[in-house]
Write a protein that holds these residues in place. Sequence first.
Motif, PDB file in Angstrom:
ATOM      1  N   ALA A   1       0.824  -1.207   0.000  1.00  0.00           N
ATOM      2  CA  ALA A   1       0.000   0.000   0.000  1.00  0.00           C
ATOM      3  C   ALA A   1       0.858   1.256   0.000  1.00  0.00           C
ATOM      4  CB  ALA A   1      -0.924  -0.004   1.217  1.00  0.00           C
ATOM      5  N   VAL A   2       1.924   1.250   0.782  1.00  0.00           N
ATOM      6  CA  VAL A   2       2.808   2.418   0.839  1.00  0.00           C
ATOM      7  C   VAL A   2       3.436   2.672  -0.527  1.00  0.00           C
ATOM      8  CG1 VAL A   2       4.923   3.348   1.845  1.00  0.00           C
ATOM      9  CG2 VAL A   2       3.265   2.167   3.304  1.00  0.00           C
ATOM     10  N   THR A   3       3.917   1.606  -1.167  1.00  0.00           N
ATOM     11  CA  THR A   3       4.522   1.739  -2.498  1.00  0.00           C
ATOM     12  C   THR A   3       3.510   2.263  -3.507  1.00  0.00           C
ATOM     13  OG1 THR A   3       6.038  -0.090  -2.043  1.00  0.00           O
ATOM     14  CG2 THR A   3       5.697   0.503  -4.342  1.00  0.00           C
ATOM     15  N   MET A   4       2.296   1.708  -3.463  1.00  0.00           N
ATOM     16  CA  MET A   4       1.262   2.113  -4.412  1.00  0.00           C
ATOM     17  C   MET A   4       0.820   3.552  -4.177  1.00  0.00           C
ATOM     18  SD  MET A   4      -2.357   0.207  -5.268  1.00  0.00           S
ATOM     19  CE  MET A   4      -1.486  -1.272  -5.797  1.00  0.00           C
ATOM     20  N   ALA A   5       0.684   3.926  -2.899  1.00  0.00           N
ATOM     21  CA  ALA A   5       0.252   5.285  -2.577  1.00  0.00           C
ATOM     22  C   ALA A   5       1.270   6.317  -3.050  1.00  0.00           C
ATOM     23  CB  ALA A   5       0.022   5.419  -1.077  1.00  0.00           C
ATOM     24  N   ALA A   6       2.544   5.991  -2.909  1.00  0.00           N
ATOM     25  CA  ALA A   6       3.591   6.916  -3.360  1.00  0.00           C
ATOM     26  C   ALA A   6       3.528   7.124  -4.872  1.00  0.00           C
ATOM     27  CB  ALA A   6       4.961   6.376  -2.948  1.00  0.00           C
ATOM     28  N   ARG A   7       3.103   6.096  -5.582  1.00  0.00           N
ATOM     29  CA  ARG A   7       3.013   6.189  -7.049  1.00  0.00           C
ATOM     30  C   ARG A   7       1.717   6.851  -7.506  1.00  0.00           C
ATOM     31  NH1 ARG A   7       0.782   2.482 -10.465  1.00  0.00           N
ATOM     32  NH2 ARG A   7       0.793   0.873  -8.819  1.00  0.00           N
ATOM     33  N   LEU A   8       0.601   6.472  -6.887  1.00  0.00           N
ATOM     34  CA  LEU A   8      -0.707   6.962  -7.335  1.00  0.00           C
ATOM     35  C   LEU A   8      -1.137   8.263  -6.668  1.00  0.00           C
ATOM     36  CD1 LEU A   8      -2.709   3.600  -7.336  1.00  0.00           C
ATOM     37  CD2 LEU A   8      -1.658   4.762  -9.283  1.00  0.00           C
ATOM     38  N   ARG A   9      -0.693   8.462  -5.433  1.00  0.00           N
ATOM     39  CA  ARG A   9      -1.084   9.632  -4.640  1.00  0.00           C
ATOM     40  C   ARG A   9      -2.608   9.842  -4.687  1.00  0.00           C
ATOM     41  NH1 ARG A   9       3.441  12.009  -2.953  1.00  0.00           N
ATOM     42  NH2 ARG A   9       2.295  13.755  -2.083  1.00  0.00           N
ATOM     43  N   PRO A  10      -3.368   8.850  -4.240  1.00  0.00           N
ATOM     44  CA  PRO A  10      -4.831   8.967  -4.276  1.00  0.00           C
ATOM     45  C   PRO A  10      -5.334  10.028  -3.302  1.00  0.00           C
ATOM     46  CG  PRO A  10      -4.182   7.072  -2.972  1.00  0.00           C
ATOM     47  CD  PRO A  10      -2.928   7.598  -3.613  1.00  0.00           C
ATOM     48  N   ASP A  11      -6.504  10.551  -3.583  1.00  0.00           N
ATOM     49  CA  ASP A  11      -7.082  11.550  -2.689  1.00  0.00           C
ATOM     50  C   ASP A  11      -7.417  10.940  -1.333  1.00  0.00           C
ATOM     51  OD1 ASP A  11      -7.207  13.703  -4.675  1.00  0.00           O
ATOM     52  OD2 ASP A  11      -8.704  12.435  -5.638  1.00  0.00           O
ATOM     53  N   VAL A  12      -7.955   9.734  -1.360  1.00  0.00           N
ATOM     54  CA  VAL A  12      -8.360   9.048  -0.128  1.00  0.00           C
ATOM     55  C   VAL A  12      -7.923   7.588  -0.191  1.00  0.00           C
ATOM     56  CG1 VAL A  12     -10.306   8.338   1.336  1.00  0.00           C
ATOM     57  CG2 VAL A  12     -10.374  10.545   0.151  1.00  0.00           C
ATOM     58  N   THR A  13      -7.444   7.071   0.934  1.00  0.00           N
ATOM     59  CA  THR A  13      -7.122   5.654   1.050  1.00  0.00           C
ATOM     60  C   THR A  13      -8.018   5.033   2.110  1.00  0.00           C
ATOM     61  OG1 THR A  13      -4.812   5.891   0.360  1.00  0.00           O
ATOM     62  CG2 THR A  13      -5.361   3.976   1.711  1.00  0.00           C
ATOM     63  N   LEU A  14      -8.754   3.987   1.722  1.00  0.00           N
ATOM     64  CA  LEU A  14      -9.555   3.229   2.684  1.00  0.00           C
ATOM     65  C   LEU A  14      -8.647   2.141   3.241  1.00  0.00           C
ATOM     66  CD1 LEU A  14     -13.008   2.874   0.892  1.00  0.00           C
ATOM     67  CD2 LEU A  14     -12.125   4.731   2.294  1.00  0.00           C
ATOM     68  N   LEU A  15      -8.327   2.228   4.523  1.00  0.00           N
ATOM     69  CA  LEU A  15      -7.284   1.395   5.119  1.00  0.00           C
ATOM     70  C   LEU A  15      -7.831   0.442   6.169  1.00  0.00           C
ATOM     71  CD1 LEU A  15      -4.211   0.820   5.560  1.00  0.00           C
ATOM     72  CD2 LEU A  15      -4.254   2.675   7.265  1.00  0.00           C
ATOM     73  N   ASP A  16      -7.583  -0.860   5.965  1.00  0.00           N
ATOM     74  CA  ASP A  16      -7.905  -1.867   6.972  1.00  0.00           C
ATOM     75  C   ASP A  16      -6.742  -1.942   7.963  1.00  0.00           C
ATOM     76  OD1 ASP A  16      -9.191  -3.914   8.306  1.00  0.00           O
ATOM     77  OD2 ASP A  16      -8.408  -5.478   6.989  1.00  0.00           O
ATOM     78  N   HIS A  17      -6.979  -2.588   9.098  1.00  0.00           N
ATOM     79  CA  HIS A  17      -5.899  -2.745  10.073  1.00  0.00           C
ATOM     80  C   HIS A  17      -5.256  -4.119  10.006  1.00  0.00           C
ATOM     81  CE1 HIS A  17      -3.432  -2.904  13.558  1.00  0.00           C
ATOM     82  NE2 HIS A  17      -4.236  -3.754  14.195  1.00  0.00           N
ATOM     83  N   ARG A  18      -6.044  -5.175  10.208  1.00  0.00           N
ATOM     84  CA  ARG A  18      -5.479  -6.534  10.260  1.00  0.00           C
ATOM     85  C   ARG A  18      -5.143  -7.024   8.856  1.00  0.00           C
ATOM     86  NH1 ARG A  18      -5.948  -8.775  15.237  1.00  0.00           N
ATOM     87  NH2 ARG A  18      -7.421  -7.819  16.683  1.00  0.00           N
ATOM     88  N   MET A  19      -3.831  -7.010   8.538  1.00  0.00           N
ATOM     89  CA  MET A  19      -3.359  -7.466   7.230  1.00  0.00           C
ATOM     90  C   MET A  19      -2.007  -8.143   7.399  1.00  0.00           C
ATOM     91  SD  MET A  19      -4.243  -4.206   4.761  1.00  0.00           S
ATOM     92  CE  MET A  19      -3.292  -3.079   5.811  1.00  0.00           C
ATOM     93  N   PRO A  20      -1.636  -9.003   6.462  1.00  0.00           N
ATOM     94  CA  PRO A  20      -0.316  -9.638   6.532  1.00  0.00           C
ATOM     95  C   PRO A  20       0.792  -8.669   6.150  1.00  0.00           C
ATOM     96  CG  PRO A  20      -1.418 -10.263   4.514  1.00  0.00           C
ATOM     97  CD  PRO A  20      -2.427  -9.488   5.320  1.00  0.00           C
ATOM     98  N   ILE A  21       2.010  -9.054   6.429  1.00  0.00           N
ATOM     99  CA  ILE A  21       3.241  -8.320   6.082  1.00  0.00           C
ATOM    100  C   ILE A  21       3.367  -7.023   6.878  1.00  0.00           C
ATOM    101  CG2 ILE A  21       4.640  -7.292   4.253  1.00  0.00           C
ATOM    102  CD1 ILE A  21       3.295  -9.162   2.277  1.00  0.00           C
TER     103      ILE A  21
END
Length: 222
Positions: free
Chosen positions: A42-62
Motif C-alpha cells: 500500500a505504501v509503495t502504491m500510494a507513493a506512485r498513485l497519490r490517491p485523494d483518499v485511502t480506505l485502510l484496513d488494520h489486520r493485514m499480513p506483512i
Amino acid sequence: MATVIEVMLVDDNPIVRMALRGYLASADDITVVGEAPDGRSAVTMAARLRPDVTLLDHRMPIADGLSVVSQLTEHSRILVLTSDDADELIAGMLRGGARGYLVHGEFDPAELLRAVRAVADGQGWLSPRGASVTISVLREQAAREEEDAERTQHDQARRAAFGLTPREQEVMALLCAGHANAAIARRLLLTEKTVKNHLANIFTKLHATNRTEAVVRWTGRQ
C-alpha cells in the motif's frame, strides 16, 4: 466538470475490496484507482498513485494498518475501515494521521460515500466509538501538555538555583549529551583548558564530584 475523487483500497480480503468497489461505483464523483492487499504494498502504491483518499484496513499480513498509517498520510488522506474498534487502535490511527474511522457493520453505503467525500475535502469522519476516543485522546494530549509545561517550569526554576552562567549551561548541555572535553571545546570554540575550568566551576555549583553526579543533579534524575 466536477472533480473526481481518486480512492485506493487497502484490505487483505478480496471480497471486502470487491464490496467496497461496488459501493463506490455508485457515485459519479468517486473512482477506485488502486488496490493493495497489505500495508507494505500500500505504501509503495500510494507513493506512485497519490490517491485523494485511502480506505485502510488494520489486520493485514506483512504490515498492518497501524504500522503504515503515518507513511500513507504522506501521500493520501486516510479513512480507516476495519472491524476493530479497540480504543488503543483508534487512538493510534488518529495519532498517525488518519482523518476518519469507520467500523464494519456500523455504516451503510450512503455513509461510506459521505465519509469519503468529507475526508477528501480535508474534514474528519468518525464512528460514534471513534468520536468518543478522539475526545479522550484530546483530553490526554491537553493533560500531557500541561504536565510538560509544569515540568519545564520546575526544571527551569531548579536549574536557575544552581547559578550557572549561560556559557556553563552550554557546557553542561553538551556534557549531558555525552561529549568529552575535546568535543565540547570544538563545538564551543574553546580550548580544553577553558572547558576544564568551566567544569570545575560547574561541579562546585552543583555540589558534584564528577561528571556523572553533575549530570544527575542538573537533569534531576535519581
